[in-house]
Design a protein around this motif. Structure first.
Motif, PDB file in Angstrom:
ATOM      1  N   GLU A  46     -17.476   3.260  -9.713  1.00 41.57           N
ATOM      2  CA  GLU A  46     -16.215   2.526  -9.528  1.00 41.57           C
ATOM      3  C   GLU A  46     -15.739   1.931 -10.851  1.00 41.57           C
ATOM      4  OE1 GLU A  46     -14.094   1.845  -7.066  1.00 41.57           O
ATOM      5  OE2 GLU A  46     -15.134   2.786  -5.403  1.00 41.57           O
ATOM      6  N   TYR A  58     -14.788   4.600 -13.561  1.00 41.89           N
ATOM      7  CA  TYR A  58     -13.558   5.300 -13.182  1.00 41.89           C
ATOM      8  C   TYR A  58     -12.342   4.379 -13.333  1.00 41.89           C
ATOM      9  CZ  TYR A  58     -10.154   7.939 -10.537  1.00 41.89           C
ATOM     10  OH  TYR A  58      -9.021   8.607 -10.173  1.00 41.89           O
ATOM     11  N   ARG A  59     -12.546   3.118 -13.028  1.00 42.26           N
ATOM     12  CA  ARG A  59     -11.422   2.160 -13.076  1.00 42.26           C
ATOM     13  C   ARG A  59     -11.115   1.664 -14.476  1.00 42.26           C
ATOM     14  NH1 ARG A  59      -9.213   3.300  -8.307  1.00 42.26           N
ATOM     15  NH2 ARG A  59     -10.758   3.183  -6.680  1.00 42.26           N
ATOM     16  N   GLY A  87      -9.971  -2.210 -15.533  1.00 38.07           N
ATOM     17  CA  GLY A  87      -8.576  -1.871 -15.274  1.00 38.07           C
ATOM     18  C   GLY A  87      -8.044  -0.840 -16.243  1.00 38.07           C
ATOM     19  N   GLU A 140      -3.994   8.335  -7.441  1.00 41.18           N
ATOM     20  CA  GLU A 140      -4.999   7.259  -7.433  1.00 41.18           C
ATOM     21  C   GLU A 140      -5.073   6.512  -6.107  1.00 41.18           C
ATOM     22  OE1 GLU A 140      -6.961   6.157 -10.166  1.00 41.18           O
ATOM     23  OE2 GLU A 140      -6.278   8.059 -10.985  1.00 41.18           O
ATOM     24  N   THR A 175      -9.120  -3.676 -11.007  1.00 38.92           N
ATOM     25  CA  THR A 175     -10.041  -3.578  -9.874  1.00 38.92           C
ATOM     26  C   THR A 175     -11.220  -4.525 -10.028  1.00 38.92           C
ATOM     27  OG1 THR A 175      -9.508  -1.236  -9.654  1.00 38.92           O
ATOM     28  CG2 THR A 175     -11.502  -1.967  -8.551  1.00 38.92           C
ATOM     29  N   ASN A 200     -14.632  -2.448  -3.548  1.00 37.23           N
ATOM     30  CA  ASN A 200     -13.640  -2.730  -4.574  1.00 37.23           C
ATOM     31  C   ASN A 200     -12.332  -3.245  -3.988  1.00 37.23           C
ATOM     32  OD1 ASN A 200     -11.446  -0.657  -4.351  1.00 37.23           O
ATOM     33  ND2 ASN A 200     -13.206   0.701  -4.454  1.00 37.23           N
ATOM     34  N   THR A 253      -8.323  -3.435  -5.483  1.00 37.15           N
ATOM     35  CA  THR A 253      -7.452  -3.116  -6.612  1.00 37.15           C
ATOM     36  C   THR A 253      -6.081  -3.755  -6.422  1.00 37.15           C
ATOM     37  OG1 THR A 253      -8.555  -0.997  -6.912  1.00 37.15           O
ATOM     38  CG2 THR A 253      -6.375  -1.196  -7.886  1.00 37.15           C
TER      39      THR A 253
END
Ligand code: ADP
Ligand code: ASP
Ligand code: MG
Length: 440
Positions: free
Chosen positions: A239, A242-243, A295, A331, A379, A417, A419
């Motif tokens: 997570e 990727y974020r 982010g 996304e 996130t 998570n 976001t």
């Protein structure tokens, strides 16, 4: 006696930026003989305003392939390596390699080939310095002709090759197709090579040595001295990377997660510090509500409005089709009763804007389409988030108090998570506000 331990150690660009860093790496390797397979990046920045060799290579290739003056940059690259050779008194010479490389640049060998030379040449030097065997990743990391990575073939080639080698250096970031053309992973991809090698040799541990003492709760360039994360799970890592937490490439988790190999992030400049350990599960007493905050900027939100959309069977399917036929992965897709919104990276949108709009009109006949071209996504990730009450209240209060306007909210269905979409100008403010309210 138990089985001998095997550790794969990947060293990032700043960890191998000059001769002094090479010495630190050697010392780390000497401290534990289990560190048998080493994956180097290209020389990175030696100071804040320095330039990574990979970036110099992209520039050099661009100039050479356009027929512009490229020798100045080429000389700069050559001197980065020559300084390491001279200072460490290595017996290898890269003169022939540079001659071949220059010819290949002039023959338009491609920017991927150019970029890969950073790791390739650094690998040759490091192998010589350590007395390890050099294994060219072009022979073992496999891509298809279109540049798609082939994981199972790579695993076969890598393990077959490394099984009989006691100690090896395998450069990160690139591989090749069967015709010998070089392909690379995306930027930061040496982390992926390290994970592939760890899987192939069934390593006990994948060490990722970098310039910070572990995974920090948030980006240290936005928050001063954020706390360090001691342990986290593969899914939290996935997570966070990727974020937008760039410390580890987002694809690096897959090869090691499937084999249950832990990742240990450590600091080459402070090798005694404990770093961050990433594994499949962590003890309940070590669980914290918030693992980290990450982010990324520059997204767009496309909102589609249509009366009674909720009652139309197949509406979502057609919406997804509009993006699929333009080969776009998106996304987020928050929705209301008569509106639905699709969030995707701004560069992807700008490239395919006309085609996407045409597909949406044709497939959905919407009442209205509006586009917000100014969105950053922030996130908060944490496995313990679901079991602590009041986190959401603190989350939104913090953003409100910092005068950050929230444009979109998406609470992940896996409950690890949350976001929010905010304006790009509020990106750093939002991260700081959330960090101090939830994690400090
Ligand atoms: P390497 O060259 O070793 O691969 P990178 O530059 O790719 O290193 O990654 C390390 C950098 O990632 C750190 O110097 C830091 O600036 C940045 N970074 C961003 N988010 C985080 C985070 N959450 N924790 C630690 N580092 C982070
Ligand atoms: N050298 C490559 C880059 O700068 C790959 C890496 O460092 O992992 O992106
Ligand atoms: Mg990196």
């Amino acid at each position: 006696m138990g089985k001998e331990q095997t550790i794969v150690a990947k060293f990032g660009g700043s960890s191998l930026a000059d001769a002094g860093q090479f010495r630190k790496v050697k010392e780390i390797l000497c401290q534990n003989p289990a560190r048998r397979y080493v994956v180097p990046s290209a020389p990175g920045k030696r100071s804040r305003d320095d330039v990574k060799v990979t970036d110099l290579l992209y520039t050099c290739y661009e100039k050479a392939s356009r027929g512009e003056e490229y020798r100045t940059v080429l000389k700069k690259i050559q001197s980065r390596y020559q300084e390491i050779i001279d200072e460490l008194k290595l017996s290898v010479s890269l003169d022939d390699e540079f001659e071949m490389m220059e010819q290949a640049f002039l023959n338009r060998a491609g920017e991927k080939y150019a970029a890969s030379r950073g790791e390739y040449l650094n690998g040759i030097l490091l192998a010589d310095f350590l007395g390890y065997e050099f294994v060219d990743s072009a022979e073992v990391v496999r891509f298809d002709r279109n540049g798609n990575f082939e994981s199972e073939r790579t695993n076969f080639f890598l393990s077959d090759r490394l099984i009989n080698i006691e100690r090896a250096v395998i450069p990160g970031f690139y591989g090749a197709d069967d015709a010998g053309n070089i392909h690379t992973f995306s930027r930061g991809g040496s982390d992926v090579t390290g994970a592939l090698v760890a899987r192939a040799v069934c390593a006990d541990l994948y060490e990722n040595w970098t310039d910070v003492s572990g995974f920090l709760l948030t980006d240290p360039s936005i928050v001063d001295h954020p706390k360090k994360i001691d342990t986290m799970t593969y899914s939290e890592l996935r997570e966070l990377s990727y974020r937008g937490a760039t410390v580890l490439h987002e694809e690096a988790v897959f090869p090691v997660r499937r084999e249950g190999i832990s990742i240990h992030i450590r600091n080459t400049n402070r090798p005694t510090e404990k770093g961050t350990l990433i594994c499949s599960s962590i003890a309940p007493e070590d669980e914290v509500p918030i693992t980290g905050i990450a982010g990324k900027q520059n997204f767009v939100a496309i909102s589609i409005a249509k009366n009674r959309m909720n009652a139309q069977v197949g509406f979502c399917k057609r919406l997804l089709e509009a993006f699929e036929e333009n080969h776009i992965a998106f996304e987020h897709m928050p929705s209301g009763i008569d509106t639905i919104c699709v969030i995707l990276p701004r560069d992807v949108y700008l490239e395919k804007k006309e085609a996407v709009m045409a597909s949406l009109e044709r497939l959905l006949a919407p009442d209205k389409i509006s586009v917000d071209e100014d969105m950053a996504l922030v996130t908060v990730v944490g496995k313990g988030m679901r079991s602590v009450s009041g986190i959401a209240a603190r989350f939104f209060t913090a953003l409100g108090n910092a005068s950050v306007n929230i444009k979109m909210i998406d609470m992940g269905s896996n409950e690890i998570n949350c976001t929010v979409g905010v304006s790009n100008k509020d990106f750093e403010t939002a991260i700081r506000a959330l960090y101090y309210a939830l994690a400090a």
